[in-house]
Write a protein that holds these residues in place. Structure first.
Motif, mmCIF file in Angstrom:
data_model
loop_
_atom_site.group_PDB
_atom_site.id
_atom_site.type_symbol
_atom_site.label_atom_id
_atom_site.label_comp_id
_atom_site.label_asym_id
_atom_site.label_seq_id
_atom_site.Cartn_x
_atom_site.Cartn_y
_atom_site.Cartn_z
ATOM 1 N N PHE A 239 4.105 5.694 4.192
ATOM 2 C CA PHE A 239 5.208 6.230 3.386
ATOM 3 C C PHE A 239 6.469 6.485 4.203
ATOM 4 O O PHE A 239 6.401 6.867 5.368
ATOM 5 N N THR B 284 -4.592 4.279 0.881
ATOM 6 C CA THR B 284 -5.719 3.827 1.690
ATOM 7 C C THR B 284 -5.158 3.206 2.974
ATOM 8 O O THR B 284 -4.010 2.742 3.000
ATOM 9 N N TYR C 32 -8.032 -1.275 5.124
ATOM 10 C CA TYR C 32 -9.136 -1.065 4.179
ATOM 11 C C TYR C 32 -8.696 -1.292 2.736
ATOM 12 O O TYR C 32 -9.398 -0.912 1.818
ATOM 13 N N ARG C 33 -7.544 -1.928 2.536
ATOM 14 C CA ARG C 33 -7.072 -2.123 1.151
ATOM 15 C C ARG C 33 -7.796 -3.292 0.496
ATOM 16 O O ARG C 33 -8.403 -4.099 1.166
ATOM 17 N N GLY D 225 -11.532 -1.672 -3.122
ATOM 18 C CA GLY D 225 -11.966 -0.756 -4.172
ATOM 19 C C GLY D 225 -11.831 0.712 -3.816
ATOM 20 O O GLY D 225 -12.133 1.588 -4.634
ATOM 21 N N VAL E 101 6.030 6.687 -9.336
ATOM 22 C CA VAL E 101 5.779 5.530 -8.477
ATOM 23 C C VAL E 101 7.072 4.716 -8.375
ATOM 24 O O VAL E 101 7.813 4.603 -9.353
ATOM 25 N N TYR F 36 -2.651 1.953 -11.574
ATOM 26 C CA TYR F 36 -2.473 2.996 -12.603
ATOM 27 C C TYR F 36 -2.654 2.414 -14.011
ATOM 28 O O TYR F 36 -3.259 3.047 -14.879
ATOM 29 N N LYS G 116 -4.534 -0.038 -14.776
ATOM 30 C CA LYS G 116 -5.977 -0.271 -14.959
ATOM 31 C C LYS G 116 -6.662 0.971 -15.520
ATOM 32 O O LYS G 116 -7.630 0.884 -16.269
HETATM 33 C C1 COA Z 1 -2.026 1.580 -4.002
HETATM 34 C C2 COA Z 1 -3.208 1.620 -3.047
HETATM 35 C C3 COA Z 1 -3.701 3.061 -2.913
HETATM 36 C C4 COA Z 1 -4.339 0.760 -3.641
HETATM 37 O O1 COA Z 1 -5.455 0.883 -2.774
HETATM 38 P P1 COA Z 1 -6.551 -0.265 -2.571
HETATM 39 O O2 COA Z 1 -7.662 0.364 -1.803
HETATM 40 O O3 COA Z 1 -5.951 -1.502 -2.015
HETATM 41 O O4 COA Z 1 -6.925 -0.532 -4.089
HETATM 42 P P2 COA Z 1 -8.233 -1.206 -4.715
HETATM 43 O O5 COA Z 1 -8.795 -2.241 -3.800
HETATM 44 O O6 COA Z 1 -9.129 -0.120 -5.166
HETATM 45 O O7 COA Z 1 -7.593 -1.940 -5.984
HETATM 46 C C5 COA Z 1 -7.486 -1.248 -7.222
HETATM 47 C C6 COA Z 1 -6.473 -1.938 -8.107
HETATM 48 O O8 COA Z 1 -5.164 -1.861 -7.537
HETATM 49 C C7 COA Z 1 -4.433 -3.040 -7.857
HETATM 50 N N1 COA Z 1 -4.129 -3.758 -6.612
HETATM 51 C C8 COA Z 1 -4.611 -3.427 -5.376
HETATM 52 N N2 COA Z 1 -4.067 -4.252 -4.458
HETATM 53 C C9 COA Z 1 -3.258 -5.109 -5.123
HETATM 54 C C10 COA Z 1 -2.417 -6.192 -4.715
HETATM 55 N N3 COA Z 1 -2.336 -6.565 -3.429
HETATM 56 N N4 COA Z 1 -1.692 -6.838 -5.664
HETATM 57 C C11 COA Z 1 -1.775 -6.466 -6.945
HETATM 58 N N5 COA Z 1 -2.562 -5.444 -7.407
HETATM 59 C C12 COA Z 1 -3.284 -4.780 -6.500
HETATM 60 C C13 COA Z 1 -5.338 -3.868 -8.761
HETATM 61 O O9 COA Z 1 -5.098 -3.464 -10.089
HETATM 62 C C14 COA Z 1 -6.721 -3.414 -8.303
HETATM 63 O O10 COA Z 1 -7.696 -3.580 -9.295
HETATM 64 P P3 COA Z 1 -8.568 -4.965 -9.294
HETATM 65 O O11 COA Z 1 -9.327 -4.937 -8.003
HETATM 66 O O12 COA Z 1 -9.450 -4.814 -10.496
HETATM 67 O O13 COA Z 1 -7.576 -6.096 -9.367
HETATM 68 C C15 COA Z 1 -2.864 1.004 -1.653
HETATM 69 O O14 COA Z 1 -2.283 -0.258 -1.861
HETATM 70 C C16 COA Z 1 -1.912 1.862 -0.836
HETATM 71 O O15 COA Z 1 -2.339 2.764 -0.111
HETATM 72 N N6 COA Z 1 -0.608 1.566 -0.947
HETATM 73 C C17 COA Z 1 0.393 2.286 -0.163
HETATM 74 C C18 COA Z 1 0.559 3.708 -0.677
HETATM 75 C C19 COA Z 1 1.041 3.717 -2.114
HETATM 76 O O16 COA Z 1 1.805 2.871 -2.541
HETATM 77 N N7 COA Z 1 0.571 4.732 -2.859
HETATM 78 C C20 COA Z 1 0.977 4.928 -4.228
HETATM 79 C C21 COA Z 1 2.179 5.815 -4.248
HETATM 80 S S1 COA Z 1 2.683 6.117 -5.933
#
Ligand code: COA
Length: 196
Positions: free
Chosen positions: A17, A88, A92-93, A96, A121, A132, A134
């Motif tokens: 962030f 995350t 580790y992204r 899930g 967001v 979100y 989802k």
């Molecule tokens: C947003 C965040 C928490 C998602 O974490 P993650 O561990 O990668 O997410 P998941 O693997 O559990 O994915 C869950 C859903 O997120 C969405 N998603 C995750 N990565 C994505 C990507 N690269 N592109 C598009 N959608 C994505 C999808 O809807 C996914 O569901 P699906 O697997 O059924 O397609 C992570 O990307 C992150 O830490 N981002 C930076 C911090 C941030 O932006 N936080 C939100 C502030 S409002």
């Protein structure tokens, strides 16, 4: 999230962030705030297999190693649950874990009898918005220039926990997660202050 987790959480926060939260902010959320519920997702190193049991018998077992792969925060104010942060670790992204964190906080909001969950967001953060959506969050407003570092707008998103179609959908998502990941949930039904 415990006070000892702060260095690992701050390390993820700083590569995620702009601007990051300070260690002091996390300490406040954990130890002082009366409405904050902070969570970490911790990966625990697996127990040694039976093949290494022999070696184990002759050397004292190490303490179980663990490291934090993600974290989140929820504020409960009146009947509104506000997701203050979620992230995350970049390595580790897409495994899930972000979904598990969000699901954990939504479940916590249900346990705390919130009527709805809200969050902001960045309009450019399509990844988080997908997550979100989802879970049934909808955009209810745009907050102009919400982010001070670059003047970016925020979508104001909301999940109505009194909407039966939403809660039925959530139950399906929670059940799927429970079946998919081998994890222990020490957050949803825990008191606000975990052991130090
Ligand atoms: C947003 C965040 C928490 C998602 O974490 P993650 O561990 O990668 O997410 P998941 O693997 O559990 O994915 C869950 C859903 O997120 C969405 N998603 C995750 N990565 C994505 C990507 N690269 N592109 C598009 N959608 C994505 C999808 O809807 C996914 O569901 P699906 O697997 O059924 O397609 C992570 O990307 C992150 O830490 N981002 C930076 C911090 C941030 O932006 N936080 C939100 C502030 S409002």
């Amino acid at each position: 999230m415990r006070l000892i987790d702060i260095p690992q959480v701050v390390a993820i926060d700083q590569i995620t962030f702009v601007p990051p939260w300070s260690a002091r902010s996390y300490a406040y959320e954990i130890a002082e705030s009366t409405y904050s519920h902070m969570v970490v997702l911790e990966e625990i190193e697996e127990q040694p297999s039976t093949r290494s049991l022999f070696r184990w018998l002759f050397s004292p077992p190490r303490a179980q190693a663990s490291h934090i792969v993600g974290y989140g925060g929820l504020w409960l104010i009146s009947d509104e649950a506000h997701i203050s942060t979620i992230a995350t670790h970049p390595e580790y992204r897409r495994r899930g874990w972000g979904e598990l964190l969000l699901a954990g906080m939504v479940q916590k909001a249900l346990v705390l009898r919130a009527s709805y969950v809200v969050l902001e967001v960045r309009v450019s953060n399509v990844t988080a918005q997908n997550l979100y959506h989802k879970y049934g969050f909808v955009t209810v407003d745009v907050k102009k220039g919400y982010y001070h570092n670059n003047g970016e707008d925020a979508y104001d998103m909301r999940l109505d926990l009194h909407d039966e179609a939403i809660t039925a959908r959530l139950e399906g998502l929670f059940a799927r997660l429970a079946g998919r990941n081998g994890y222990e949930d020490a957050f949803t039904h825990a008191d606000r202050h975990p052991p130090r």
